[in-house]
Design a protein around this motif. Structure first.
Motif, PDB file in Angstrom:
ATOM      1  N   ALA A 204      47.038 -79.282  -2.124  1.00 19.57           N
ATOM      2  CA  ALA A 204      48.270 -79.625  -2.943  1.00 19.57           C
ATOM      3  C   ALA A 204      48.393 -78.676  -4.030  1.00 19.57           C
ATOM      4  O   ALA A 204      47.328 -78.768  -4.911  1.00 19.57           O
ATOM      5  CB  ALA A 204      48.271 -81.138  -3.119  1.00 19.57           C
ATOM      6  N   THR A 206      49.781 -79.436  -6.636  1.00 24.61           N
ATOM      7  CA  THR A 206      49.858 -80.443  -7.805  1.00 24.61           C
ATOM      8  C   THR A 206      48.272 -80.869  -7.945  1.00 24.61           C
ATOM      9  O   THR A 206      48.277 -81.204  -9.285  1.00 24.61           O
ATOM     10  CB  THR A 206      50.560 -81.791  -7.389  1.00 24.61           C
ATOM     11  OG1 THR A 206      49.909 -82.380  -6.244  1.00 24.61           O
ATOM     12  CG2 THR A 206      51.941 -81.487  -7.269  1.00 24.61           C
ATOM     13  N   ARG A 208      46.639 -83.145  -7.093  1.00 25.46           N
ATOM     14  CA  ARG A 208      46.035 -84.479  -7.102  1.00 25.46           C
ATOM     15  C   ARG A 208      46.340 -85.000  -6.007  1.00 25.46           C
ATOM     16  O   ARG A 208      47.248 -84.837  -5.069  1.00 25.46           O
ATOM     17  CB  ARG A 208      46.779 -85.399  -8.264  1.00 25.46           C
ATOM     18  CG  ARG A 208      48.301 -85.121  -8.015  1.00 25.46           C
ATOM     19  CD  ARG A 208      48.991 -86.160  -8.989  1.00 25.46           C
ATOM     20  NE  ARG A 208      50.467 -86.419  -9.089  1.00 25.46           N
ATOM     21  CZ  ARG A 208      51.087 -87.180  -8.128  1.00 25.46           C
ATOM     22  NH1 ARG A 208      50.285 -88.097  -7.566  1.00 25.46           N
ATOM     23  NH2 ARG A 208      52.229 -87.219  -8.209  1.00 25.46           N
ATOM     24  N   VAL A 210      48.202 -88.075  -3.630  1.00 26.89           N
ATOM     25  CA  VAL A 210      49.589 -88.895  -3.541  1.00 26.89           C
ATOM     26  C   VAL A 210      49.228 -90.309  -3.522  1.00 26.89           C
ATOM     27  O   VAL A 210      48.117 -90.777  -3.373  1.00 26.89           O
ATOM     28  CB  VAL A 210      50.380 -88.594  -2.193  1.00 26.89           C
ATOM     29  CG1 VAL A 210      51.478 -89.502  -2.310  1.00 26.89           C
ATOM     30  CG2 VAL A 210      50.290 -87.062  -2.050  1.00 26.89           C
ATOM     31  N   GLY A 239      52.572 -83.582  -2.403  1.00 24.85           N
ATOM     32  CA  GLY A 239      52.188 -82.703  -3.692  1.00 24.85           C
ATOM     33  C   GLY A 239      52.664 -81.127  -3.267  1.00 24.85           C
ATOM     34  O   GLY A 239      51.977 -80.227  -3.859  1.00 24.85           O
TER      35      GLY A 239
END
Length: 243
Positions: A204, A206, A208, A210, A239
């Motif tokens: 991901a 991001t 992090r 989900v 993400g």
């Protein structure tokens, strides 16, 4: 003045993790939620307590009689408007160590279970000319993950089931869609080997995990009237890992 019967949302695997979040979200949207559970009634009752209108219902997706009984209970309470095929298992191992019994069990729950519940729900939905079926797959179905051949196969099969069924019943007012979560912190993912966890998290952008509530929000949208023109779609909630 007559009042319309309540709309019923039936969620398999509704007693924990992602399922519990989906139940809470659908109840907040105004549905009466049937919290389907396979073995842990106490956990299901805790979810019921969090919802404005809900009931725990035994739902073993590997047992056709149990599935039929759950759908019949929905019909007793109101109009079955939403079905979420969320029940799932992950029995992870390298393919060379994965015996046929374990492989078959994963497909039985994750794929055959969704077939049985969707099939049972279709007649009342088609009679009403309205319905939403949302299937919970996984990013693993889209890009794979070492040690998850059985899980990935079951979830990829679920996407194929979704797309074909969506075409079959599109003119009946029933939509069928997929939400494909990335790595979500749940009791099931807690059991993943460290290497598999790190691999999924590392996908991901991001950086992090989900949240279960983020997955539930996507399900809630696809279950809404506003999503009536969306069918056969796969919505990743990951993400950006599936990009």
């Amino acid at each position: 003045m007559t009042t319309s019967p309540p709309t019923i949302a039936l969620v398999s695997g509704g007693s924990g993790g992602i399922g519990a979040a989906i139940c809470r979200h659908l109840a907040a949207a105004g549905h009466t939620v049937l919290v389907g559970y396979g073995g842990n009634r106490d956990a299901a009752e805790k979810v019921v307590a969090d919802c404005a209108s809900a009931e725990a219902v035994h739902l073993d997706v590997t047992d056709e009689e149990s599935v039929t009984a759950a759908v019949a209970r929905a019909a007793e309470l109101g109009t079955l408007a939403v079905v979420v095929n969320n029940a799932g298992v992950a029995d992870d191992d390298l393919l060379l160590r994965l015996d046929p019994t374990r492989f078959d069990r994963t497909l039985e729950v994750n794929l055959r279970g969704a077939y049985l519940l969707s099939r049972a729900a279709l007649r009342p939905m088609m009679r009403a000319r309205h319905g939403r079926i949302v299937n919970i797959a996984s990013i693993v179905a889209l890009r794979g993950n070492p040690g998850q051949t059985a899980y990935g196969a079951s979830k990829a099969g679920l996407i194929g089931l979704t797309k074909s069924l969506a075409r079959e019943i599109a003119r009946k007012g029933v939509t069928v869609n997929v939400v494909a979560p990335g790595f979500v912190e749940t009791a099931m993912t807690d059991e993943l080997p460290d290497a598999a966890r790190e691999a999924l998290l590392g996908l991901a952008p991001t950086g992090r995990a989900v949240t279960a509530d983020e997955v539930a929000a996507a399900v809630g949208f696809l279950a809404s009237d506003e999503a009536g023109a969306i069918t056969g779609a796969v919505l990743p909630v990951d993400g950006g890992a599936a990009m």
